[in-house]
Enzyme design. Structure first.
Site, short mmCIF file in Angstrom:
data_model
loop_
_atom_site.label_atom_id
_atom_site.label_comp_id
_atom_site.label_asym_id
_atom_site.label_seq_id
_atom_site.Cartn_x
_atom_site.Cartn_y
_atom_site.Cartn_z
N CYS A 26 0.81 -1.21 0.00
CA CYS A 26 0.00 0.00 0.00
C CYS A 26 0.84 1.27 0.00
CB CYS A 26 -0.96 0.01 1.18
SG CYS A 26 -0.18 -0.19 2.80
N HIS A 80 -1.63 0.30 7.35
CA HIS A 80 -2.29 0.62 6.09
C HIS A 80 -1.92 2.05 5.72
CE1 HIS A 80 -4.99 0.17 2.81
NE2 HIS A 80 -5.88 1.04 3.24
N ASP A 98 -8.37 5.55 -1.01
CA ASP A 98 -7.93 4.27 -0.45
C ASP A 98 -8.12 3.19 -1.52
OD1 ASP A 98 -7.41 1.94 0.90
OD2 ASP A 98 -8.81 2.30 2.55
#
Length: 234
Positions: A26, A80, A98
């Site tokens: 990520c 994250h 996201d």
């Protein structure tokens, strides 16, 4: 980025498919997302903030994540990373980008907080989330990853790496991811004040806030008349 028990299962919309996404990476996905948003004229670099979400235990729950097999989309990440675009004149709300979320892409910050972070959901202390907010121009200049964190003790990949080259910082650093994901609830800002807001534009590794102050922080950034391009370029 690794889920505690699940591999990523991607089900992307046409909008999300325009952006690069490698499951479990990520931080690199958001690095490239920031560059694309700017290249496409969707955002100015000065309005983007990279937000790392983690805690001391590397167990943070988020809802509506594509890697989850549950109906509510909840999953435990070790960390994250998302991108938040602050609102400017003429824009009504801050936006959250996201790439791993099943929510609208992008989502408004209030909606994302309500649906994905769910601060009203009472969590045990070991699952309390911390948010490291890093100004995108600083992140794009200083971030580096040679992906060593994604190899096991035998040197095997725990998740297939991206096809693009590893990211090297402008100063030649090859890996500093730990400096972004190491965070503690005891180090979060206790109050959101003008001085702390200004610091996010000068500190390469940003500032730590708790979930109760996340929206307030971005509201303060958006409405502060003291923040200029000179302040974040310095």
């Amino acid at each position: 980025m690794m889920a505690s028990s699940l591999d990523s299962v991607s089900s992307t919309s046409s909008d999300v498919s325009q952006f690069h996404h490698t499951p479990s990476y990520c931080e690199e996905n958001v690095y490239l997302l920031c560059k694309k948003l700017c290249a496409d004229g969707v955002a100015d670099e000065s309005d983007l903030f990279v937000v790392f979400i983690s805690n001391e235990n590397k167990h943070v729950p988020l809802w509506h994540q594509k890697a989850s097999h549950r109906a509510d989309g909840i999953i435990l990440w070790d960390y994250h990373v998302i991108c938040i675009q602050r609102k400017r004149e003429g824009k009504s709300v801050d936006l959250v980008w996201d790439l791993d979320s099943s929510l609208p892409f992008p989502s408004t910050l209030p909606s994302y907080v309500s649906e994905s972070i769910r601060p009203s959901f009472e969590l045990f202390s070991e699952f309390q989330r911390v948010f490291r907010i890093v100004h995108a121009p600083l992140f794009l200049r200083h971030f580096a990853s040679d992906r060593r964190h994604m190899k096991d003790s035998q040197g095997n990949w725990m998740a297939n790496p991206p096809e693009h080259e590893v990211i090297v910082a402008q100063d030649g650093s090859v890996h500093n991811l730990n400096q972004y994901i190491d965070m503690s609830t005891k180090d979060v800002l206790k109050d959101i004040q003008e001085d702390s807001i200004n610091e996010v534009f000068t500190k390469p590794f940003g500032l730590l806030v708790g979930e109760s102050h996340l929206e307030q922080f971005f509201s303060s950034i958006s409405h502060s008349s003291t923040l200029t391009q000179d302040s974040w370029q310095s």
